[in-house]
Structures are given as structure tokens and as C-alpha cells.
Design a protein around this motif. Sequence first.
Motif, short mmCIF file in Angstrom:
data_model
loop_
_atom_site.label_atom_id
_atom_site.label_comp_id
_atom_site.label_asym_id
_atom_site.label_seq_id
_atom_site.Cartn_x
_atom_site.Cartn_y
_atom_site.Cartn_z
N GLY A 64 -85.96 -56.34 39.50
CA GLY A 64 -87.08 -56.62 38.61
C GLY A 64 -87.65 -58.01 38.85
N ILE A 65 -86.75 -58.98 38.99
CA ILE A 65 -87.19 -60.35 39.25
C ILE A 65 -87.90 -60.42 40.60
N VAL A 83 -108.11 -55.79 35.31
CA VAL A 83 -107.27 -56.51 36.28
C VAL A 83 -105.80 -56.37 35.90
N LEU A 84 -105.53 -56.48 34.59
CA LEU A 84 -104.16 -56.33 34.11
C LEU A 84 -103.60 -54.96 34.50
N THR A 85 -104.37 -53.92 34.21
CA THR A 85 -103.93 -52.56 34.55
C THR A 85 -103.68 -52.45 36.05
N GLN A 86 -104.61 -53.01 36.83
CA GLN A 86 -104.50 -52.95 38.29
C GLN A 86 -103.15 -53.47 38.77
N PHE A 87 -102.80 -54.66 38.33
CA PHE A 87 -101.55 -55.27 38.82
C PHE A 87 -100.32 -54.62 38.21
N LEU A 88 -100.47 -54.18 36.95
CA LEU A 88 -99.36 -53.50 36.31
C LEU A 88 -99.04 -52.19 37.04
N VAL A 89 -100.10 -51.46 37.36
CA VAL A 89 -99.92 -50.19 38.07
C VAL A 89 -99.27 -50.45 39.42
N LEU A 148 -94.62 -49.80 42.73
CA LEU A 148 -93.59 -50.44 43.56
C LEU A 148 -92.20 -50.06 43.06
N SER A 149 -91.99 -50.19 41.75
CA SER A 149 -90.63 -49.93 41.26
C SER A 149 -90.32 -48.44 41.19
N ILE A 150 -91.35 -47.61 40.96
CA ILE A 150 -91.07 -46.17 40.96
C ILE A 150 -90.75 -45.69 42.37
N MET A 151 -91.48 -46.25 43.36
CA MET A 151 -91.15 -45.88 44.74
C MET A 151 -89.72 -46.29 45.07
N GLY A 152 -89.36 -47.50 44.62
CA GLY A 152 -87.98 -47.95 44.79
C GLY A 152 -87.03 -46.98 44.10
N VAL A 212 -89.94 -48.66 33.38
CA VAL A 212 -89.78 -49.74 32.40
C VAL A 212 -89.65 -51.09 33.12
N ILE A 213 -88.89 -51.10 34.21
CA ILE A 213 -88.73 -52.35 34.97
C ILE A 213 -90.08 -52.81 35.52
#
Lengths: 402, 253
Positions: A292-293, A323-329, A334-338, A377-378
Motif C-alpha cells: 500500500g505504501i 482529477v481525484l477520481t482519475q488518480f484514485l481509479v 494498480l492494486s486490483i491487478m496486483g 480497499v488498499i
Amino acid sequence: MRFINIIKVALRALRRSAMRSILTALGIIIGIAAVIAVVSIGNGAKTQVEASIASLGQNIISVFPGNFTAGGVRGGFGSASTLTVEDALAVSREVAGIVAVSPEMNDRSQILANGLNWNSQIRGEDVNYLDIRIWGIAEGEMFTEADVRNSTKVCVIGNTVATQLFQDGDPVGQSLRIRNIPFKILGVLTAKGFNYFGQDQDDLVLIPYTSHLKRIARRPNLNSILIQAQSPDQMARIQQDVTDLLQQRRNGREPDFTVRNQQELAEAATATTKTMTFLLTVIAIISLIVGGIGIMNIMLVSVTERTREIGIRLAVGAHGRDVLTQFLVEAIILSIMGGIIGIVLGIVSSHLVNKFVGWPVQISTLAIGGAVAISTVIGVFFGFYPARKAAQLDPIEALRYE
Amino acid sequence: MSAVVQLQEIHKTYDSGEVPVHAVRGVTLDIAGGEFVAVMGASGSGKSTLMNLLGCLDRPTKGRYLLGGTDVSDLDRNELADLRNQKLGFVFQGFNLLARTTARENVELPMLYGRRRFSSKEVRDHALRSLDIVGLSNRADHFPSQLSGGQQQRVAIARALINDPQILLADEPTGNLDSKTAVEIMGVFQKLNEQGITIVMVTHELDIAHYCKRNLIMRDGRLVSDTAVAGRLVATAEMQKILAAETEAKLTA
Ligand SMILES: Nc1ncnc2c1ncn2[C@@H]1O[C@H](COP(=O)(O)OP(=O)(O)OP(=O)(O)O)[C@@H](O)[C@H]1O
Ligand SMILES: [Mg+2]
């Protein structure tokens, strides 16, 4: 902005630095893989334990020599063995709610028959042993109470012993030699297979416990006492009564026995898996946090790198929220792919554990769903700060950024 | 016509450096709908700063800015964003296109952030139409890195036009272009202006300013001159001359 466009932009940004994205997701990958492995191994162990508890028989309580509950040095099973046949008889006589009691003897020994030899477990039990263990006779019959009373040299053999020593021909009626003493084979047990510890349960020779005490072990003390209660709700009370009775019989001496029920035995059996599960859980939690970090770090880098891009988007009318949504998505993808790679890796490694360590594993769909949820969530949690930072940029300053 | 842009004693001071820079020092200006204004002045005179204020990208330190009658200092961040998106088209001094994103997608950008949701097809059609206005529809799938400076400039103009803005603000739209391409761009602007779009542009070149209807000159953050253009150039006519000259040069060579 439409959601499909947000996803498209996010995927493009991630693809642009594919290597970096994968390395970033590594923490999540390992964490999720560990979660999946933990649950698979835990589940597998649970199913196996349940099966082996059932195979022990119903409502079983065992008494072992040595005291494991008192503090100090552990004696270990069998050390200073002071359980006696009288103890067993007293339990059978005085404790209410008991179906059966079998004094138990247990040794390994070389056995001979047919000019062949085989090393096997020699168990001394009472006649009711097969009823307690819900075990049947495939051929021939069980020894009788008279055999127990007279310490007769008779035995019933497990399926493995039968196939090892009597490849051709019926073992019933023949005899085998244990420590040079001939025992007549009365019957062959049905095959039971391997137990949770990987032991072959069919590799045994069953003889009256009296014969075992007198002819094989040649010692006065029992290895354990097997007790069957009438019903599950009497287990606790019987356990207590047996403890009190044996303590009373010891006239105030230090307790030198341990009374365990089926459940406790099973728990002791899974102790190693529990340790392993705990370690894996710790690894999972640590790598998920580190992962997460890592995502937060790389998203911060990404926000800085793409300051001008953010400026352009804001300048042509994007709201901070866009912009917030963009980076959050992006962080979530990234983490879901992980997470998905982690799930695959977790399943593969569970199977490897099963293949090479021999532990039973059971992949759970719940764990897979949970893993996806955890990684989302992460992504949200660690992606939020960088995304908010991007959203709060001033358009003109972002455009001027070099 | 009534004024769409009203600046009243506008000041802008940059406090970011060691000494505050007073970039715009009291500009008062009315621009009516349908006007075509050129802002000229030396480098550092505050032209870009003024354009950023007009484009609602930046807020004035002092003074009032009424856009279509509403005071923009009353608007919040999101309302300003919507204003930029719907009413204003901005062409930056340095293009500001998204790299690794095709010309068409660059042009689509303002439409994606609009209040109204359009289908992908509508967005694409609008973008292609916009690119067509600047004569670049044949380069729709090129990335900025595959386009010349002039072509990139035209993509930036197409992007500014996609939401049919009332006012087009262009900071040196011809700054990086050869004179022929510059005349081409001015042709586009004149055509748009004829359709009713108000245009304010910054330029260093006097002859480019002559395509506009009104010329402003800035010096040290102040407006020092405001004149109507006499003998205005018409891009189509100038283009004819250039082409004629080219053919003649070829024939004699
Ligand atoms: N972000 C900033 N921070 C501090 N000072 C600035 C900033 N932007 C511009 N300035 C200063 O404000 C003054 C006006 O700058 P501006 O960019 O408006 O000039 P300009 O007329 O557009 O010049 P050019 O023709 O070179 O583009 C200059 O002195 C410049 O140094
Ligand atoms: Mg400038």
C-alpha cells in the motif's frame, strides 16, 4: 468524465510505465498470495482435522501419563508412565455416562510370518476397541473377553500387515510371531487409510491389552486409556470426573496424567499448521501494508510527473473531483491487478505446498472475493492522499510546472 | 453590442519570488461581443498574465472582472472550471497538448469534462469537425510528437473550439509559425470571428495584429494604447497574394 474514459486514461498511464507498475504492485501481489495460501492451508487442515476427529470415533476422551497442564518441565508422553489397568477399571466402574473404556498399550516391533518380516505397530486394546473407533472386521472375527481375561496369544491384523505378510493366501487362521512369540490371527480389519499425520492406520497388529502387558511390553503401566462418553454434552463433566477420580487415587501426589478430549487432541495435531498460518498471516499483513505504501509512493511520483497534464485537464474544465477520481481509479486498478496476480500466485503456491509438503489445501472462493475486496480497499486508502494532492493543484501553477 | 468582458482596475501581483512582481497594474477594459482584439507589448509587459486572468485560469489580486455580466470573483473553483469549459476557449503560448495522446483525443478533452454527457461517437464527430476547421482532419490520429509546431498549434486551437466557446483567447497563436501558416491561422480566426466568436489574442507581430479589428498595447502591466485597426488585412486575400508570389518564384526559377 465518463467512467469508461477514466479507466482508459488510467490503463494508458499504467501501461506507459509497465515495469514500474508491476514492481509497485509486488507488495500487494505477495500479500494477497499469502492471504490465499493461508486460507487454503487453513481450510484444508480444518477439513482434514474434522475428518480425522470423526475417524477417532465419537465422544472420545483420552488419558495420557505425564502432566502437560502443570507448569515446569514437560514430561512428554510416556515418561514415568504410571497409568495402570486399575485406573482404567476404576474409571469404568465409577464414572457415570461412559459407554466404553479400553486400556491401551502401544509398541513397535518386528513381526514375522510366512518367512517374511515387517515392522509394525503392536496395539494392546480391550474387546470394545473396534466399536469405539467405529472400525469393522473384513474377514474373520475380533478376539473375545475370554481372550482378554486369559491373555491369549491371538491377534487381529490391519490391512497393510495382511498385504505385506500374506501376499497370497488368507491370513485368518495362520499365525505370526511378535518378539518370537506366536500369535494366532483371528481376523483382518477393514482398510482405514492414512490419518491426518500421514500415518498408515492399517499398519497395526491388535492384541488383547493383557497379552501386550504380559508378553510384549512386560511392564505394569499403560500407554493410555481410551474412554467413550455417551453424548457430547457429557464430555466436559466426564473429563472432570475422570481427572478427580484419578487424582483421588493418587492420594495427594502430584498429578502424573493428562485428560484430553477429542477436540483438544485435534487442536494439538494442527499446532504446526497454526504456526505456519500465523506466520503467513503476518507476512500477508506486512506486505499488504508495504504494498500500500509502495502504491502511495508511486502515485505521488506520478502526480508530480504529470503535474502539467493535470494542469491541462483542469484548464479545459476538469473539476477537482474528476482529477481525484482519475488518480484514485489508477491506484485501485494498480492494486486490483496486483491482487489478481496475487490470487493466481496464491493458488499456484497452495498447490505446490500440497504437492511438496503434503499438507491438504482447499482454495476458497470466499478468500478470493475477500482478496479482491482487500486490494480495492488498499487502493482507495493509499491512493487517496496522492489523488487529493493532484485534485487540489492550482491550474495555472500546474501548467507552469517544469 | 454590450460588453462581454469588463475589466475594472485589475491588478495582479506575483508573490512567489523574493520580491513581489506587479505584473498587471490597473487595467480597465471593455470588450464587446464580436470583437477581434490583438494585445501587443514588449516581453514581460504582462500580456500572458492578463490573458490568464481573462481566461479565468488565475484570479486578480485586485479589481473586478465581469464576464457576461457576472463577477467571476464570486465563483468557486468548480464554477470557474465550468466557465472555462463552456464559455471560453484558451490557446496557450506553449500549446500544452497531452503527450502520447492523439490529436483527436487532445481535441476531445474539454468535451469529456463538460456538464453534458455525450456518446463516444458524438465526441469523436465534434473533434473531427473541430480539426476540420483548422484543416487538420487528416492528422487526427497523429501524436503531438509526430506533428510540426504549426500543426500542434492548430490542434490546440481545435481543442479551444470544440465546445463552441463565446470567447476565444489565444496567447501568441502564431508565435512559432512561418508567415504563410500564420496567415492561414489568421484566416481561421477571421472566419470564426465572422461567425460571432469574440477573439482576444496576443501577438508580437504588427502585421498579424492588422488582421484584428482592435489593437491594445501593454507596457509594464498597463494598457498604453487602444486603437481600432485601419486598413484591416483579409487573410483570404493575403493568402492569394502569397500563393501567387510562390508560383511566380517557381516559374522564374
Ligand atoms: N508565476 C510567476 N511568478 C512570478 N512572476 C511572474 C510569474 N509569471 C509571470 N511573472 C512576471 O510577470 C511579468 C509579466 O509576465 P508575462 O508572462 O505576463 O509577460 P508577457 O507579456 O506574456 O511576456 P512574453 O511576451 O515574453 O510572453 C514578468 O515580469 C514575469 O517575470
Ligand atoms: Mg507571454
